[in-house]
Design a protein around this motif. Structure first.
Motif, mmCIF file in Angstrom:
data_model
loop_
_atom_site.group_PDB
_atom_site.id
_atom_site.type_symbol
_atom_site.label_atom_id
_atom_site.label_comp_id
_atom_site.label_asym_id
_atom_site.label_seq_id
_atom_site.Cartn_x
_atom_site.Cartn_y
_atom_site.Cartn_z
ATOM 1 N N CYS A 113 8.121 12.165 -3.850
ATOM 2 C CA CYS A 113 7.976 10.709 -3.956
ATOM 3 C C CYS A 113 6.622 10.328 -4.561
ATOM 4 O O CYS A 113 5.579 10.632 -4.001
ATOM 5 N N ALA A 134 5.919 5.349 3.671
ATOM 6 C CA ALA A 134 7.239 4.712 3.590
ATOM 7 C C ALA A 134 7.604 4.132 4.943
ATOM 8 O O ALA A 134 7.275 4.722 5.971
ATOM 9 N N HIS A 140 7.723 0.351 -0.346
ATOM 10 C CA HIS A 140 7.861 1.807 -0.221
ATOM 11 C C HIS A 140 8.745 2.041 0.994
ATOM 12 O O HIS A 140 8.297 1.899 2.126
ATOM 13 N N HIS A 158 13.238 8.284 -0.299
ATOM 14 C CA HIS A 158 12.304 7.176 -0.457
ATOM 15 C C HIS A 158 12.642 6.386 -1.718
ATOM 16 O O HIS A 158 13.177 6.928 -2.674
ATOM 17 N N LEU A 187 5.307 7.436 -4.695
ATOM 18 C CA LEU A 187 4.634 6.439 -3.858
ATOM 19 C C LEU A 187 3.865 7.135 -2.738
ATOM 20 O O LEU A 187 2.760 6.737 -2.378
ATOM 21 N N CYS A 188 4.453 8.191 -2.177
ATOM 22 C CA CYS A 188 3.764 8.998 -1.165
ATOM 23 C C CYS A 188 2.538 9.653 -1.793
ATOM 24 O O CYS A 188 1.461 9.679 -1.191
HETATM 25 ZN ZN ZN Z 1 7.523 8.034 -0.352
#
Ligand code: ZN
Length: 203
Positions: A186, A195, A18, A26, A188-189
């Motif tokens: 994002c 990140a 990430h 990101h 992943l966030c």
């Molecule tokens: Zn992210």
């Protein structure tokens, strides 16, 4: 046919995680070309494949110029494969500059070489420096194209983020088109991870 993605993976240069990119976006992937180029034999192999494309195009090159620091190793390897001079441009207080006694001759034909072309901003700044000194930039090169610009021998179209002139060819061995997200979008966030900027944790 050389598989550049496998070479990057095998060299631990295609990182998964990430990441916060220099653009602020990101991404799940990050390309660390220095890890590929730490093996001189791999650098030589990649540069020779790139030189082959350039020679096949019939474009005559007198010298290679790379923006420091990222482009220096790939540019030097490409100049070796093309058997031409190599110079580099570097930032001095933020301004791309050619120094160290390097001389650009009038009408000398240059190719600007990066490790990875993202939007091509640094490559373009180096090209402007070469042209300011009377040199003629005829093409651009990189080991890989991040997918914003359009390269020779690929159907991928340039996006509006590409800063390279569309009338000059870009030679690269591979397109790496990973998804990138603005921080607010994002996934992943949203999954709760944080990140990090490669290089900011001692790696
Ligand atoms: Zn992210």
């Amino acid at each position: 046919m050389m598989n550049v993605a496998i070479i990057y993976k095998d060299s631990q240069a295609l990182l998964e995680g990430h990441f916060k990119l220099s653009s602020g976006n990101h991404s799940q992937f990050y390309l660390q070309s220095a890890k590929v180029l730490e093996n001189p034999k791999t650098a030589k192999l990649l540069a020779e494949a790139l030189a082959e494309q350039i020679i096949a195009s019939g474009i005559k090159i007198d010298a290679v110029c790379s923006p420091a620091l990222g482009g220096i190793i790939s540019g030097f390897a490409l100049a070796t494969a093309l058997d031409v001079r190599f110079i580099f441009a570097e930032r001095v207080e933020g301004i791309m500059t050619i120094r160290r006694g390097f001389e650009v001759q009038e009408n000398e034909k240059y190719i600007i070489c990066e490790d990875i072309i993202t939007t091509g901003g640094s490559a373009l700044e180096a090209a402007k420096e070469v042209e300011k000194s009377g040199g003629n930039v005829v093409a651009y090169a990189a080991l890989a194209n991040r997918g914003f610009c359009s390269r020779e021998n690929s159907d991928l179209e340039a996006t509006s983020s590409c800063k390279l002139p569309l009338d000059k060819p870009l030679f690269a061995l591979e397109d790496f088109t990973f998804e990138m997200y603005e921080e607010k979008d994002c996934p992943l966030c949203k999954d709760g991870s944080t990140a990090y900027k490669p290089g900011s944790r001692g790696n």
